[in-house]
Design a protein around this motif. Structure first.
Motif, PDB file in Angstrom:
ATOM      1  N   MET A 299       0.819  -1.205   0.000  1.00 27.07           N
ATOM      2  CA  MET A 299       0.000   0.000   0.000  1.00 27.07           C
ATOM      3  C   MET A 299       0.858   1.262   0.000  1.00 27.07           C
ATOM      4  O   MET A 299       0.528   2.252  -0.659  1.00 27.07           O
ATOM      5  CB  MET A 299      -0.938  -0.030   1.200  1.00 27.07           C
ATOM      6  N   GLU A 300       1.979   1.236   0.723  1.00 27.57           N
ATOM      7  CA  GLU A 300       2.878   2.394   0.751  1.00 27.57           C
ATOM      8  C   GLU A 300       3.497   2.643  -0.616  1.00 27.57           C
ATOM      9  O   GLU A 300       3.858   3.780  -0.953  1.00 27.57           O
ATOM     10  CB  GLU A 300       3.960   2.177   1.805  1.00 27.57           C
ATOM     11  N   ALA A 301       3.636   1.570  -1.421  1.00 26.62           N
ATOM     12  CA  ALA A 301       4.164   1.702  -2.775  1.00 26.62           C
ATOM     13  C   ALA A 301       3.076   2.140  -3.759  1.00 26.62           C
ATOM     14  O   ALA A 301       3.328   2.206  -4.965  1.00 26.62           O
ATOM     15  CB  ALA A 301       4.778   0.379  -3.222  1.00 26.62           C
ATOM     16  N   LYS A 302       1.876   2.426  -3.247  1.00 23.66           N
ATOM     17  CA  LYS A 302       0.743   2.881  -4.066  1.00 23.66           C
ATOM     18  C   LYS A 302       0.290   1.815  -5.067  1.00 23.66           C
ATOM     19  O   LYS A 302      -0.223   2.142  -6.146  1.00 23.66           O
ATOM     20  CB  LYS A 302       1.091   4.174  -4.812  1.00 23.66           C
ATOM     21  N   VAL A 303       0.470   0.539  -4.687  1.00 25.25           N
ATOM     22  CA  VAL A 303      -0.005  -0.566  -5.522  1.00 25.25           C
ATOM     23  C   VAL A 303      -1.351  -1.043  -4.968  1.00 25.25           C
ATOM     24  O   VAL A 303      -1.431  -1.392  -3.784  1.00 25.25           O
ATOM     25  CB  VAL A 303       1.003  -1.747  -5.523  1.00 25.25           C
ATOM     26  N   PRO A 304      -2.408  -1.054  -5.762  1.00 31.18           N
ATOM     27  CA  PRO A 304      -3.706  -1.544  -5.280  1.00 31.18           C
ATOM     28  C   PRO A 304      -3.589  -2.976  -4.762  1.00 31.18           C
ATOM     29  O   PRO A 304      -2.919  -3.812  -5.371  1.00 31.18           O
ATOM     30  CB  PRO A 304      -4.590  -1.471  -6.524  1.00 31.18           C
TER      31      PRO A 304
END
Length: 337
Positions: A113-118
């Motif tokens: 989530m921190e990597a902005k991956v759904p």
């Protein structure tokens, strides 16, 4: 020396070409979208079936729609965390995660989530974490429905007093917690839990636990048990074997055993259990549901906005409707591979 330098120059040009191969006109990336999928290993029948359905769905969608995927399984939470980090390093477009144990995957899931991956979390949820979407069978509804079924089945007994039962859970994840809480919310207060076991979804463990109960408890305690509430069909198979092998002095007064999954093997129990006087009931919880989790991942790839929570409906199966259920699309899809 000049020859060496020329050779190095050629290598550098070739390397530059390889890294540039992923770009098109005006430097725009032509790299394919990537779906990462991490599941438990096949530690029992349900997960084995689920893995087959999951991988089949990923392959079919990838082939039809031109995206890449990385599919990894792991037996332990630590191995799953490593698998998540490995795929995350590949810059995935979306991640589908079926945790072995939710709490132990919290850090890995948070890194996604921190990597902005759904992130789509399937079946065993991670408490305190709100991913892009969660999807599972309706475990609470299974427990609630089982409680009501037990009430109807033992209506006459409950009117006279308490009904003692045993519980055989799956593990310590959110799934058994939801099923147990659902059951307790609807089951009559005159149901009295004699003993609860944690089987880790193992048929062999359930058989050994039941055998130990039959071989160590008093005749009065054994004869007081009228029902067994379990969290999985395979657990039931172990209990059935223990009961069939019992030759002690106590009379078996169990009249109802439930399962969860409604698999092919359980259908045979309705007519060929080898146990007289015991009825069976189960709730649908198909391994093919995991396809829905993969489908949600693909919807994210297409830019669709998801709801936060999805529940796959469940259906009660007993001796009155199991033959019709075996002709249903749900059953046929489950055994389509």
């Amino acid at each position: 020396m000049k020859k060496v330098l020329v050779g190095l120059a050629i290598m550098l040009v070739a390397t530059s070409f390889v890294f540039a191969a992923g770009t098109g006109e005006q430097g725009k990336s032509t790299k394919k979208q990537l779906m990462g999928v991490v599941t438990p290993s096949a530690d029992h029948g349900f997960t084995a079936e689920s893995i087959r359905h999951c991988e089949a769905q990923v392959k079919a969608l990838a082939a039809a729609n031109g995206f890449d995927y990385r599919f990894m399984t792991a037996a332990e939470s630590g191995e799953q965390s490593n698998a998540v980090e490995t795929i995350l390093g590949m810059k995935p477009t979306v991640m589908v995660l079926w945790p072995v144990t939710g709490d132990e995957l919290r850090s890995a899931a948070q890194s996604v989530m921190e990597a902005k991956v759904p992130l789509i979390v399937y079946d065993r949820f991670i408490e305190g974490l709100t991913p892009t979407a969660e999807i599972s069978g309706d475990n609470v509804a299974i427990g609630e429905g089982a409680g009501r079924y037990f009430n109807d089945f033992f209506k006459a007994d409950l009117a006279k007093g308490t009904v003692n039962y045993l519980e055989f859970k799956g593990d310590s994840s959110t799934v058994p917690m939801e099923r147990t809480n659902g059951f307790l919310s609807t089951a009559d207060k005159n149901f009295t839990l004699d003993q609860s076991f944690v089987t880790n979804w193992s048929q062999q463990t359930a058989m050994e636990q039941m055998e130990n109960f039959l071989n160590t408890k008093s005749v009065a305690e054994i004869e007081s048990i009228k029902a067994i509430w379990t969290h999985d069909d395979e657990i039931v198979f172990g209990i059935v074997e223990a009961l069939k092998n019992y030759h002690g002095s106590a009379k078996i007064n169990i009249r109802l055993i439930n399962g969860v999954s409604a698999g092919m093997g359980f259908m045979d129990l309705f007519e060929n259990s080898g146990l007289k006087g015991i009825d069976f009931m189960t709730y649908t919880f198909s391994p093919s549901m995991v396809r829905d989790a993969v489908d949600l991942g693909y919807k994210v790839m297409k830019g669709e906005t998801l709801e936060k929570n999805y529940k796959v409906p469940t259906e009660m199966i007993d001796k009155t409707n199991f033959k019709a259920y075996m002709q249903s699309d749900m059953y046929k899809t489950r055994y389509s591979l």
